[in-house]
Structure formats: C-alpha cells, structure tokens
Design a protein around this motif. Structure first.
Motif, PDB file in Angstrom:
ATOM      1  N   VAL A 136     -36.309  -9.380  53.362  1.00 23.12           N
ATOM      2  CA  VAL A 136     -35.801  -8.011  53.299  1.00 23.12           C
ATOM      3  C   VAL A 136     -34.771  -7.854  54.407  1.00 23.12           C
ATOM      4  N   THR A 137     -33.521  -8.042  54.042  1.00 26.92           N
ATOM      5  CA  THR A 137     -32.400  -7.922  54.987  1.00 26.92           C
ATOM      6  C   THR A 137     -31.297  -7.113  54.325  1.00 26.92           C
ATOM      7  N   PHE A 138     -30.898  -6.032  54.985  1.00 26.16           N
ATOM      8  CA  PHE A 138     -29.808  -5.188  54.522  1.00 26.16           C
ATOM      9  C   PHE A 138     -28.553  -5.533  55.322  1.00 26.16           C
ATOM     10  N   PHE A 194     -28.983   1.789  54.054  1.00 22.73           N
ATOM     11  CA  PHE A 194     -30.344   1.755  54.587  1.00 22.73           C
ATOM     12  C   PHE A 194     -30.389   0.929  55.874  1.00 22.73           C
ATOM     13  N   SER A 195     -29.291   1.041  56.640  1.00 23.22           N
ATOM     14  CA  SER A 195     -29.254   0.401  57.958  1.00 23.22           C
ATOM     15  C   SER A 195     -30.278   1.034  58.891  1.00 23.22           C
ATOM     16  N   LEU A 246     -26.430   5.114  57.065  1.00 23.74           N
ATOM     17  CA  LEU A 246     -25.647   4.144  57.822  1.00 23.74           C
ATOM     18  C   LEU A 246     -26.101   4.163  59.281  1.00 23.74           C
ATOM     19  N   ALA A 247     -25.921   3.049  59.983  1.00 25.73           N
ATOM     20  CA  ALA A 247     -26.247   3.034  61.401  1.00 25.73           C
ATOM     21  C   ALA A 247     -25.337   4.002  62.140  1.00 25.73           C
ATOM     22  N   GLY A 252     -27.890  11.142  54.052  1.00 23.87           N
ATOM     23  CA  GLY A 252     -29.132  10.451  53.732  1.00 23.87           C
ATOM     24  C   GLY A 252     -29.205  10.041  52.281  1.00 23.87           C
ATOM     25  N   TYR A 253     -29.768   8.854  52.029  1.00 20.44           N
ATOM     26  CA  TYR A 253     -29.958   8.308  50.687  1.00 20.44           C
ATOM     27  C   TYR A 253     -31.448   8.015  50.495  1.00 20.44           C
TER      28      TYR A 253
END
Length: 342
Positions: free
Chosen positions: A168-170, A176-177, A194-195, A201-202
């Motif tokens: 699980v790596t974005f 979804f950072s 985002l970071a 928001g998502y």
C-alpha cells in the motif's frame, strides 16, 4: 484541559500528568494522533520529536530544536478520565531508553528523505495500522508539502514492533497523501488530501480484511454517486479545501460523522474573512453533504495552533476531546470543546 507532552512553561497552570522529557527523552513534539487499541487503551503517534536539550521558546521561533531528533514516536495510554489530562503509560523505546522512531524518517536516507510524518492510525482485528507521508520538502507552492510517497506500517504485537507494508503505497501527488481513518459496517473509510494544508478532501474505503491490497480500494465519485474500484482518479471533492492535518470520528450520540482539521483562510479562495483556526464539519453520511465550518479554537486564543486530533473513546458525549499542537512552545495539549449539530 491539560498539557500532554513536554515541560510546563513559567506560570503555566494546566495539569501536566507526564514528564515526557525526563522519562522518554521527548522535550518537544507535535501531532498526538489517537486510535483505539484494546478496550480503553489508545495509541498516540507524535511527529518530529526533539530530546532533553529542547528549548520550548528558543528565540521566539517555535518548532523543533535540540538533540536526538526523531521523525515520529509512539505512546500508549489507558487513562480514560480526561478531566485532569491523559497519563501516558509507556512509549516504544530504543536501547537507550528514549522514545524510538517507528516510521523510517530523515536519518534513514538523508539525501532523499526529509522526514516521515504519521497522518492517521487504526486497529483492524488485532493488527494496528499507521498511515504516514514521507516528505522531501516542506516548501511547496500553495501550502503543499512535497512527498516521495505515503504508505503504511503495521504491528501485530500491540505496537511493540512495526513493519513497512510497501503493497500500500500512494505516489507523491496522491489525493490520499494524508488520510484520516474511521471504521463502520466492515469498512475502513478514509478521507484524504494532498500533502499540505491547501487542498480539498476526497473519500475512499476498503473492506477491513483487504487493508493491505490496493486493488480493491474504492474511491467515491460525487458526480455519478458511485464507488470506483482501483481508480483514485475518479475521486471527487467531498469537502472543500483548505484542509490541514485532520481527524475523523463516527459520533454515536449525534449520529454524525465529524471531521476536525486545521484551516487557514489564506489558502481559501472562497474565504469572506481572514482567520486561522482549528475547525470541524459534520455530516449524516460520510459521502453526503457536510456542514459549514464550525470553529473549535482560533489563533487569537492559542498562538500557532494546529492539528486537532480527536480522542476516539468519547464518541457518545456532548463534548469533543482532541489534541492541539502549538508551534511555540512546540508541544501537545489536550482540549475540550462544546459541539453543536445545528
């Protein structure tokens, strides 16, 4: 309500049940991300942490200073009586008795990594998960933080040891950072951004048993009112930005979802006035309509405030308990606010 970390400042009258500097080599830190483990036990992730040489008000600049920097550290507490603060039972320690870094941070790969910051944690079954973002530059445009990736660590021994889960790596530009977890009806829901502190928001979800496989992750598209599997690009905005560090709660008494986060009108093109605050919104359905902003605390009350992380075990109460970080004196406090669903 109380100080959670560090050493009381001169004249400070708050309860301070922990001596994290002496006991765990934690003089300055931030965040304070809660999640429920077993019963009344909670885990608490902190961010960039500095040790016994930390000075709380160094040159009026705030932020970290001092020796033994770690990108993140982890505490545990079974203290569910919050009126006099939260007593830390223990922290994960290294061989020297100092709080130990969990997610590999800046010292691991200094040419590529700046730091690794937890954004949310959750227990599913007997496994604990922490989502974190690996940052290489804090100074992106429009309040962006630039990341190499974000990913997960897991623990199957009550938080004693942790293992990176690369499945699980974005990527560094993922919606979804940063994420904010909550469980309901066999799913783990996550609101992501985002970071940084400037984006919207998502929404995504994953069945509890499939947390470590990215392929079945589903992303909410508000235009078509459908979930799309394995296609992050389909995720549409559910909460307008700017959203800073956030936390998510399924509130049982009010039968509402609550999201709390850092807000700065400087990054809000729709802002009608200038303010910087910790805020919350609520909604009957996580993929439904969210309320307008409601203020928990603002910068006029608490200088340099950020990071409202909700305490998860008080989800049947008229009040919201949460942590607050302050850039100066770069420590974490327990807060309590009356909330309204009107």
């Amino acid at each position: 309500m109380a100080r959670l970390t560090g050493t009381p400042l001169k004249g400070e009258q708050l309860p301070s049940p922990n001596n994290t500097l002496k006991d765990y080599d934690v003089g300055g830190t931030d965040l304070g991300i809660f999640w429920q483990m077993e019963g009344s036990k909670v885990g608490i992730f902190f961010g960039d942490t500095h040790g016994r040489e930390f000075i709380a008000e160094k040159d009026g600049k705030g932020g970290g200073n001092g020796a033994n920097w770690r990108s993140n550290v982890l505490a545990f507490s079974s203290d569910n009586n919050l009126e006099d603060g939260i007593t830390i039972d223990s922290m994960v320690l290294d061989e020297n008795g100092s709080a130990r870094e969990i997610c590999a941070g800046g010292k691991t790969n200094p040419k590529k990594y700046n730091t690794s910051i937890p954004t949310a944690a959750i227990r599913v079954g007997k496994t604990d998960y922490v989502h974190y973002m690996n940052i290489y530059d804090w100074a992106g445009k429009n309040s962006r933080w630039l990341t190499n990736f974000s990913s997960l660590y897991t623990s199957t021994d009550d938080g004693k040891t942790w293992t990176r889960k690369e499945s699980v790596t974005f990527n560094g530009n993922s919606k979804f950072s940063q994420i904010y977890y909550a469980k309901k009806d066999g799913f783990v829901y996550m609101i992501g951004s985002l970071a940084g502190r400037g984006g919207p928001g998502y929404l995504a979800r994953i069945k509890e048993k499939e947390m470590l496989n990215l392929d079945p992750y589903e992303y909410w598209n508000g235009d078509s009112k459908k979930w799309f599997k394995a296609d992050e690009g389909k995720a549409t905005t559910i909460i307008p930005g700017p959203i800073g560090e956030a936390s998510l709660l399924d509130h049982k008494k009010f039968k509402r979802w609550i999201i709390a986060y850092s807000y700065d009108s400087a990054y809000d093109p729709m802002a009608k006035s200038k303010f910087h605050a910790m805020v919350y919104r609520d909604a009957k359905s996580i993929n439904g309509t969210w309320s307008n902003l409601k203020i928990l605390a603002d910068v006029n009350q608490f200088k340099g405030l950020y990071c409202p992380y909700i305490y998860p075990l008080k989800n049947n109460d008229d009040h919201l308990y949460f942590t607050m970080s302050q850039w100066e004196p770069y420590n974490v406090y327990l807060m309590k606010a009356n909330i309204s669903m009107k």
